[in-house]
Write an enzyme that holds these catalytic residues in place. Structure first.
Site, PDB file in Angstrom:
ATOM      1  N   HIS A 229     -14.472  28.687  -1.153  1.00 45.27           N
ATOM      2  CA  HIS A 229     -15.661  29.508  -1.479  1.00 45.27           C
ATOM      3  C   HIS A 229     -15.012  30.887  -1.545  1.00 45.27           C
ATOM      4  O   HIS A 229     -14.349  31.430  -2.252  1.00 45.27           O
ATOM      5  CB  HIS A 229     -16.625  29.527  -1.291  1.00 45.27           C
TER       6      HIS A 229
ATOM      7  N   LYS B   1     -29.897  18.285  -7.260  1.00 42.98           N
ATOM      8  CA  LYS B   1     -28.844  17.560  -6.046  1.00 42.98           C
ATOM      9  C   LYS B   1     -29.236  17.354  -4.462  1.00 42.98           C
ATOM     10  O   LYS B   1     -28.318  17.500  -3.521  1.00 42.98           O
ATOM     11  CB  LYS B   1     -27.725  19.095  -5.596  1.00 42.98           C
TER      12      LYS B   1
ATOM     13  N   SER C 232     -18.112  21.996   0.787  1.00 39.44           N
ATOM     14  CA  SER C 232     -19.127  22.281   1.994  1.00 39.44           C
ATOM     15  C   SER C 232     -20.047  20.312   2.027  1.00 39.44           C
ATOM     16  O   SER C 232     -20.616  20.454   3.288  1.00 39.44           O
ATOM     17  CB  SER C 232     -20.362  22.637   0.570  1.00 39.44           C
TER      18      SER C 232
ATOM     19  N   ARG D  56      -9.207  22.547  -6.071  1.00 38.12           N
ATOM     20  CA  ARG D  56      -8.520  22.333  -4.743  1.00 38.12           C
ATOM     21  C   ARG D  56      -8.175  21.226  -4.566  1.00 38.12           C
ATOM     22  O   ARG D  56      -6.450  20.899  -4.775  1.00 38.12           O
ATOM     23  CB  ARG D  56      -9.893  21.771  -3.724  1.00 38.12           C
TER      24      ARG D  56
HETATM   25  P1  ADP Z   1     -21.272  22.945  -7.712  1.00 35.69           P
HETATM   26  O1  ADP Z   1     -22.153  21.816  -7.170  1.00 35.69           O
HETATM   27  O2  ADP Z   1     -21.187  23.348  -8.672  1.00 35.69           O
HETATM   28  O3  ADP Z   1     -19.538  22.093  -7.409  1.00 35.69           O
HETATM   29  P2  ADP Z   1     -19.887  24.100  -5.312  1.00 35.69           P
HETATM   30  O4  ADP Z   1     -20.226  25.136  -4.500  1.00 35.69           O
HETATM   31  O5  ADP Z   1     -19.497  22.515  -4.551  1.00 35.69           O
HETATM   32  O6  ADP Z   1     -20.631  24.206  -6.305  1.00 35.69           O
HETATM   33  O7  ADP Z   1     -18.642  24.953  -5.425  1.00 35.69           O
HETATM   34  C1  ADP Z   1     -18.296  25.984  -6.641  1.00 35.69           C
HETATM   35  C2  ADP Z   1     -17.288  25.849  -7.285  1.00 35.69           C
HETATM   36  O8  ADP Z   1     -16.069  26.355  -5.636  1.00 35.69           O
HETATM   37  C3  ADP Z   1     -16.617  24.525  -7.583  1.00 35.69           C
HETATM   38  O9  ADP Z   1     -15.729  24.807  -8.407  1.00 35.69           O
HETATM   39  C4  ADP Z   1     -15.679  24.342  -6.490  1.00 35.69           C
HETATM   40  O10 ADP Z   1     -14.537  23.116  -7.352  1.00 35.69           O
HETATM   41  C5  ADP Z   1     -15.156  25.081  -5.992  1.00 35.69           C
HETATM   42  N1  ADP Z   1     -14.955  24.801  -4.026  1.00 35.69           N
HETATM   43  C6  ADP Z   1     -15.585  24.470  -3.661  1.00 35.69           C
HETATM   44  N2  ADP Z   1     -15.227  24.421  -2.290  1.00 35.69           N
HETATM   45  C7  ADP Z   1     -13.721  25.316  -2.499  1.00 35.69           C
HETATM   46  C8  ADP Z   1     -12.977  25.295  -1.916  1.00 35.69           C
HETATM   47  N3  ADP Z   1     -12.329  24.583  -0.751  1.00 35.69           N
HETATM   48  N4  ADP Z   1     -11.486  26.025  -1.945  1.00 35.69           N
HETATM   49  C9  ADP Z   1     -11.611  26.133  -3.750  1.00 35.69           C
HETATM   50  N5  ADP Z   1     -12.628  26.007  -4.406  1.00 35.69           N
HETATM   51  C10 ADP Z   1     -14.081  25.677  -3.708  1.00 35.69           C
END
Ligand code: ADP
Length: 160
Positions: free
Chosen positions: A17, A41, A128, A90
C-alpha cells in the site's frame, strides 16, 4: 489542485500500500488515503485503528493525508473535490474485480478517472490477508509492513 483518493480497507496497511501511495504522490498534488469502514468484511482492526496506522505511516509525506469514508466511494470522491481514484494492481487476479469496479464507478460519474498503479515487484505477492495470517501463526511480518503495524499485529494476536 489535482487530488487523488486511494480507497481501501487497509486492514492493516502494508508496504505494498505504502509503495502505491508514494507513487501516486509523485503524480498528484494531494493524495487522500481513504479507509473504508467495510464492517461486512469483519476487519481485524477497527476503523479508528486502521486510520491511526495509516496516519502514522504517511506522517512524513507532506502531500498525503488519511481519512475514513462510509457509503458510496464516488460520492466521497466528489465531496473531497478529487479528480481520480487510485487502485493498486498486483497481478492478473486483481484485474477482473478492479476492472469491474472502475467501470461501475465511471458509470456513476464519468468525470472521475481510475488510475492503476503497479507496486515494486517485491510487493506483488503482498496482501493484508496474508500478512494477518502469518502474524496470527506467530511469523515475523517485519519485511512486509512498517514497524508500527508489526507491533499492532503482535499486540492484536497477543490479545493486548
Ligand atoms: P480493498 O478491500 O478495497 O481491496 P485493500 O486494503 O485490500 O482494500 O486494498 C486497497 C487497494 O490496494 C486495492 O486496489 C488493492 O488491489 C491494492 N493493494 C493491496 N495490496 C497491494 C500491494 N501489495 N501492492 C499493490 N497494491 C496493493
Amino acid at each position: 489542485m489535482r487530488t487523488a483518493i486511494y480507497p481501501g480497507s487497509f486492514d492493516p496497511l502494508t508496504n505494498g500500500h505504502l509503495d502505491v501511495i508514494q507513487r501516486a504522490a509523485k503524480l498528484f498534488d494531494r493524495v487522500v488515503v481513504a479507509v473504508a469502514r467495510n464492517e461486512d468484511k469483519q476487519p481485524l482492526f477497527g476503523l479508528d485503528e486502521r486510520l491511526a496506522l495509516v496516519k502514522q505511516a504517511v506522517h512524513h509525506l507532506p502531500d498525503v493525508e488519511a481519512d475514513t469514508f462510509d457509503g458510496l466511494l464516488i460520492e466521497y470522491v466528489v465531496s473531497r473535490k478529487a479528480q481520480a481514484i487510485v487502485r493498486g494492481l498486483r497481478a492478473v487476479s486483481d484485474f477482473e474485480f478492479e476492472f469491474q469496479l472502475a467501470l461501475m464507478n465511471r458509470k456513476l460519474n464519468e468525470n472521475i478517472e481510475t488510475i492503476f498503479m503497479m507496486p515494486k515487484d517485491t510487493y506483488t505477492f503482498l496482501s493484508s490477508r496474508i500478512v494477518k495470517e502469518i502474524a496470527r501463526l506467530g511469523g515475523d511480518v517485519g519485511a512486509f509492513v512498517p514497524a508500527h503495524v508489526r507491533t499492532a499485529l503482535t499486540n492484536k494476536f497477543a490479545g493486548t
